[in-house]
Design a protein around this motif. Sequence first.
Motif, PDB file in Angstrom:
ATOM      1  N   ARG A  76       0.920  -1.156   0.073  1.00 23.17           N
ATOM      2  CA  ARG A  76      -0.045   0.011  -0.181  1.00 23.17           C
ATOM      3  C   ARG A  76       0.888   1.399   0.056  1.00 23.17           C
ATOM      4  O   ARG A  76       0.037   2.250   0.158  1.00 23.17           O
ATOM      5  CB  ARG A  76      -0.841   0.151   1.264  1.00 23.17           C
ATOM      6  CG  ARG A  76      -1.623  -1.196   1.590  1.00 23.17           C
ATOM      7  CD  ARG A  76      -2.688  -1.450   0.478  1.00 23.17           C
ATOM      8  NE  ARG A  76      -3.334  -2.660   0.504  1.00 23.17           N
ATOM      9  CZ  ARG A  76      -3.867  -3.603  -0.424  1.00 23.17           C
ATOM     10  NH1 ARG A  76      -3.677  -3.042  -1.814  1.00 23.17           N
ATOM     11  NH2 ARG A  76      -4.305  -4.786  -0.147  1.00 23.17           N
ATOM     12  N   GLY A 127      -7.942 -11.425  -0.060  1.00 21.32           N
ATOM     13  CA  GLY A 127      -8.476 -10.336   0.449  1.00 21.32           C
ATOM     14  C   GLY A 127      -9.952 -10.397   0.751  1.00 21.32           C
ATOM     15  O   GLY A 127     -10.715  -9.447   0.939  1.00 21.32           O
ATOM     16  N   CYS A 183     -15.437  -8.259  -1.633  1.00 16.56           N
ATOM     17  CA  CYS A 183     -14.133  -7.333  -1.209  1.00 16.56           C
ATOM     18  C   CYS A 183     -14.587  -6.493  -0.092  1.00 16.56           C
ATOM     19  O   CYS A 183     -15.279  -5.424  -0.533  1.00 16.56           O
ATOM     20  CB  CYS A 183     -13.606  -6.682  -2.383  1.00 16.56           C
ATOM     21  SG  CYS A 183     -12.642  -7.631  -3.559  1.00 16.56           S
ATOM     22  N   PRO A 184     -14.226  -6.703   0.969  1.00 14.80           N
ATOM     23  CA  PRO A 184     -14.600  -5.872   2.376  1.00 14.80           C
ATOM     24  C   PRO A 184     -14.055  -4.363   2.029  1.00 14.80           C
ATOM     25  O   PRO A 184     -12.971  -4.216   1.708  1.00 14.80           O
ATOM     26  CB  PRO A 184     -13.896  -6.381   3.593  1.00 14.80           C
ATOM     27  CG  PRO A 184     -13.258  -7.379   3.143  1.00 14.80           C
ATOM     28  CD  PRO A 184     -13.101  -7.710   1.621  1.00 14.80           C
ATOM     29  N   TYR A 207      -3.103  -9.110   2.322  1.00 10.12           N
ATOM     30  CA  TYR A 207      -4.104  -9.639   2.835  1.00 10.12           C
ATOM     31  C   TYR A 207      -4.123 -10.528   3.915  1.00 10.12           C
ATOM     32  O   TYR A 207      -4.944 -11.179   4.585  1.00 10.12           O
ATOM     33  CB  TYR A 207      -5.120 -10.113   1.899  1.00 10.12           C
ATOM     34  CG  TYR A 207      -5.241  -9.199   0.778  1.00 10.12           C
ATOM     35  CD1 TYR A 207      -4.443  -9.666  -0.360  1.00 10.12           C
ATOM     36  CD2 TYR A 207      -6.054  -8.204   0.495  1.00 10.12           C
ATOM     37  CE1 TYR A 207      -4.824  -9.034  -1.707  1.00 10.12           C
ATOM     38  CE2 TYR A 207      -6.088  -7.557  -0.470  1.00 10.12           C
ATOM     39  CZ  TYR A 207      -5.518  -7.863  -1.719  1.00 10.12           C
ATOM     40  OH  TYR A 207      -5.591  -6.941  -2.837  1.00 10.12           O
ATOM     41  N   PRO A 219      -7.344  -7.671  -7.742  1.00 11.08           N
ATOM     42  CA  PRO A 219      -7.426  -7.894  -6.645  1.00 11.08           C
ATOM     43  C   PRO A 219      -8.180  -6.976  -5.738  1.00 11.08           C
ATOM     44  O   PRO A 219      -8.344  -5.764  -6.099  1.00 11.08           O
ATOM     45  CB  PRO A 219      -5.810  -8.085  -5.968  1.00 11.08           C
ATOM     46  CG  PRO A 219      -5.040  -8.057  -7.126  1.00 11.08           C
ATOM     47  CD  PRO A 219      -5.859  -7.499  -8.049  1.00 11.08           C
ATOM     48  N   CYS A 220      -8.714  -7.378  -4.398  1.00 11.05           N
ATOM     49  CA  CYS A 220      -9.394  -6.475  -3.580  1.00 11.05           C
ATOM     50  C   CYS A 220      -8.457  -5.467  -3.228  1.00 11.05           C
ATOM     51  O   CYS A 220      -7.380  -5.473  -2.947  1.00 11.05           O
ATOM     52  CB  CYS A 220      -9.830  -7.130  -2.231  1.00 11.05           C
ATOM     53  SG  CYS A 220     -11.165  -8.478  -2.627  1.00 11.05           S
ATOM     54  N   GLY A 221      -9.003  -4.240  -2.916  1.00  4.01           N
ATOM     55  CA  GLY A 221      -8.307  -3.135  -2.288  1.00  4.01           C
ATOM     56  C   GLY A 221      -8.144  -3.324  -0.849  1.00  4.01           C
ATOM     57  O   GLY A 221      -8.488  -4.348  -0.179  1.00  4.01           O
ATOM     58  N   SER A 222      -7.586  -2.448  -0.097  1.00  2.00           N
ATOM     59  CA  SER A 222      -7.226  -2.231   1.316  1.00  2.00           C
ATOM     60  C   SER A 222      -8.502  -1.671   2.107  1.00  2.00           C
ATOM     61  O   SER A 222      -8.904  -0.507   1.789  1.00  2.00           O
ATOM     62  CB  SER A 222      -5.961  -1.611   1.632  1.00  2.00           C
ATOM     63  OG  SER A 222      -5.789  -1.570   3.057  1.00  2.00           O
TER      64      SER A 222
END
Lengths: 468, 700
Positions: free
Chosen positions: A127, A461, B177-178, A425, B139-142
């Motif tokens: 990130r 994730g 993706c939460p 994740y 992919p999912c984000g944060s």
Amino acid sequence: MRPGLLGVREHPVLAAVFALAGALLTAFGAAVLPSSGSHLPDVCDDSRLVVAGGTDVSFGSQRRALVEAWNDNDGGVRGSRPPARLVEVSPSSDLQRAQLKAVEESGSCAYDVLVLDAPWTAEFAARHWVRPLRDLGLTAADTRDFFTRGLEMGSYEHELYALPFNLDVGLLYYRDPSRLPRAPGDWPQENYIEQLGDYEGLVVNALEAVWNHGGDGVLTGERIPDAAELRRAYRALRGVAATIGRPGPLHDSYWSGYRESQSLAAFAKADGSAVLRHWPYAYQTLANEPGLRDDGKLEFGVEAAPGSTVLGGQTLAVSARSRHARDALALVKFLTGDQAERRLYSCGGFAPTRAAVLGVPPEPGQDARVLPVKTCGEIVRSATGADPDNPAGAPEVMTGDRLTALAQAIVTALSRARPRPVTAYYSAFSATLRECAHAVFTGSDPGEDAFAAAVAASLHGKWATCAP
Amino acid sequence: MKRRVEAAIRSSMSGTQGNDSQEPFRASFTWRFLVDAVVANYVVPLALTWLLQRLGVGSKRGIGITAVLCVLVTLAATGGLWALFAVRPEAAGRMMRAVLAWLTRVTRAAAWTALGAAASALVLLAVAGVHRVVESFEPCGSPLELRVLAAPEALTPLRAAAAEFVRDAHEPGRSRCPRYAVSVAAEPDVLALPAAFADDRAASDADTGSVPGPQPDIWIPSSFSEYAYADPDPPGDDRRLEVLGSLGRSPVVIALFTKDDNLVYSETSTPREKTAEEILVRFKGYFDLTGIARPIPESFAPSLLATPALYAALVKSGTIPRSADAERFLSPVGSLAPDPATLLCGLRAEALRGADPPGGLAVAVPEQAVLDYDAGRALGDRCEAAGRDPIPADWRLHPYYADDLPLLNYPFVRVRRPGQDTAARAAGVGAFRSWLDDHPLTSQGLRDTSCRHRPDAAAPDLARAAGRDTGGLACPAPPKSTRAARDDFQSALETFNKARQRVALSVVLDVSGSMGYPASTATRGSRLSVGVEFLRGLNGQLKGDDTASLWTFAQPSRSRPRDPVATPVGSAPLSAGDQRADLAAALARQEPAGRDFPLARALARVDDQPKAGDVLVVTDGQGPRSATDADLDALAAFHRAHPGTGITLALTGPTRCDFAPVRRIRDRVDAGCVRLSGDDAGQAARLLVQWRDPARGGKR
């Protein structure tokens, strides 16, 4: 629309100008409006470097002592660089991670150096919340002496983002050496004590069970396992579930939700058949326990476990928002320097990250032999020239022999230690594996396909569960 | 007049519209004007304000004010225009002609601008759509991290709700993706809240500092009174706190174990009375009430708020002979706990050991906590869900309700702080708040704003536990202003302070090098860290009129070349200035260094300062090989000179209370001794009760 109502034909240029203005305003609003509104500006302390991490649980508060040494500028260690302040966020690693993550994702400059648990490196690096140390001037010479495994903890996609602060590897503590396992598949047994409470300890012990019971190489490092491998992991956990189901210390470890302190206390009270799986710092705690000493002799021993254990520990990274990044790197180098690591080990109870502290190469094999390790008193005396601050007449519990024996176990275990999954994740994976492990251990069996699907999704994730 | 008005309108409109047919136009003119005016002045600003509010720029209050103002302006404009037509129709007509001509030009310009904006919006939407399609393969984000600090009894329902919210609030177009991650932690002790918020914002010059848990984005205290007391947002502070409604209600109840409840409860009467006194009178008719266990008021705000009603009820019902006995009745020694979770976890542990429930004992806690306990759910951070061993029937608790006991209303407080106040974070907090509106915590056992239970069918245990008919509950609104709420809290605090004897405490902390060694297997960290954590808990429970000081002792060392007995913080009331914060900061600064200093000699030195009521020594009990007789004689002399001073030794481990030199000191001055176990708040609470009430066994 009546002809001429909008007057476009009469005023084409004017119409085009207004239309363009409307288009630009809309685009500008879409870009700016969501982030506009009154927001409180950041306020950062430029007079100090702020090191943010968990509570300093090292014996003798060695981490604080290191920060003070930096501030005192003994020997000009910091020169004209700013002094530092250690902020202890929380004793809970979950809350510590939440705080560091929230501050970094907000873009705040509040923290300069972050104390990260080993599995957090990937997330913070991916990130861009921490900086590649090479960009700040770190060279290969600066990292030559670190254990290679320790440097891996601070790396992501072949870039080094953090220097290792302390290492952790799984060790077995015992009273009766005949109870030690000979092969990886021989442990855990019913007489084992582990940390199986609902926290990261459950993940650690579950992974070790997977690796040593047919899931070797699964759920470790950057490789994403396929479904067949995850089914093997599930079957390994089923095997351990059967052992947990039988009466004994392992059963209590799960159903009483042992964490680190409870497992230590249980070992101290248990009979001679018990074997404890724990981290290196446990040695000094057990050595100070009156019930585990007999006329100065320790009533327990420590060995590296056969097979694989989890490689853990903490690293120091430089926040991407730090306004004093190079100074922060200098502080990181000081805190992980040779003298600091010697003190953290001999006085603080933390396994060192520098190979020279133990006299072995940076990539020690299983047969590597450590050199004799100095005691805390010897280190303090040689560093300060003064008598050590130990109680008069009371011998140090952590003698040179004991420190050396512990170091030997650490080095042997290090050669076999494996990292947890390296993924941005990791928190999703950890929460999912805990939930799935509970389901397996309590008999509400999700089945191997559901287990594999849930764990695979969490590594990407995605929200996942083993619940029906 | 009407004809003159209509003629003037026709004259003005014919100049702009070019339409000679006035009849249908006249009939529709006024209505059309009103409709246009309403749309322009009311709906458009309303829509814009709503949009800005959703984006976190405005507020619901702003929308309301804007709407009312727009309606008033519209009505005033319409009325004014009619009046003008009535009095000066020609002038009104000229004005209308000019206005309409201007409006025509403006309308055209606005239409061109709107067309351009519409085209741009279409392009942006198309791009966003394509982006979303591309994103769905990535992919999912944060997930954004939201940190919640909550009252201890609300942890269980909030964590359950947070888990559902995280599952529901996914990234757009990607259902798994939460979008958010939510961590929920317990707030500090209530009396320490103001200092905790002060710590959070004050810069410090110390080398080491601590934050009381994560800096929350959301704070959920038990009541608006508690929020007001904490004074978390004083003028000039650089944070902003905003109360965004209530999450639900939960009354404080007095609950009985099954055996006593079977004697009292009947189907023909409800478990509710107007006053707690009437509840106790009812109990008295069936069994002897021996005590009411409630979390200590120093830590737990609802207990503090319930104190005046409970004191009055105990005396008026004749349960106790005099008011001086009230606090003792409410603090049974075996049941002292800082919060409901600790209290109820202790009961649950006794139940699982196969013990019988204590006869004659009632429990005063929020109803929510009773429901969680009876349903076998996790209780805060103290104990996990009962799992395979549900609570035995005779250990279940059955609530009784009184209208004069506090009604907790759990305000949702948004906290904004410099450097972390981003639009994304604001949106996240808003999203969680909205989600809680749509999924109220009534499904987790709280009552709604009308104080009714609406148990969710998915939670049958809670439904069963909540099923007893109370015949409705009094549901007063919370105080309207912060000042009124703070006054309520202060009033309860003063009532409590009068009943609880003040404590004058000298804390004497061993900071010698041996305190850097491991404490024991039961507690993590060094002996000093164990002692400091215990003292932090104690500091949080001291009242404003208690006085405290901090002494430290160790032989001088190279890193600490000073008097072996030092006073980092002099004696002062906790309410004076920053005494509590100073104590906390001084504790955080302590580090172990230097050889051991004889404990007896250190204690004798405390005599130099103004007389202290109690002396608490925190030490590992490890000293020079033998305390000299001279040291012990000095200590005995101190004790004779101060017969009212009690000495208590708190051992960090590994030594025990019967090890030398501790044993010799205890024998010489009749000192109390406890071994610190990691249950900091509980042990601190028990010691404080003993010090405040020497009849309980405090060593004086």
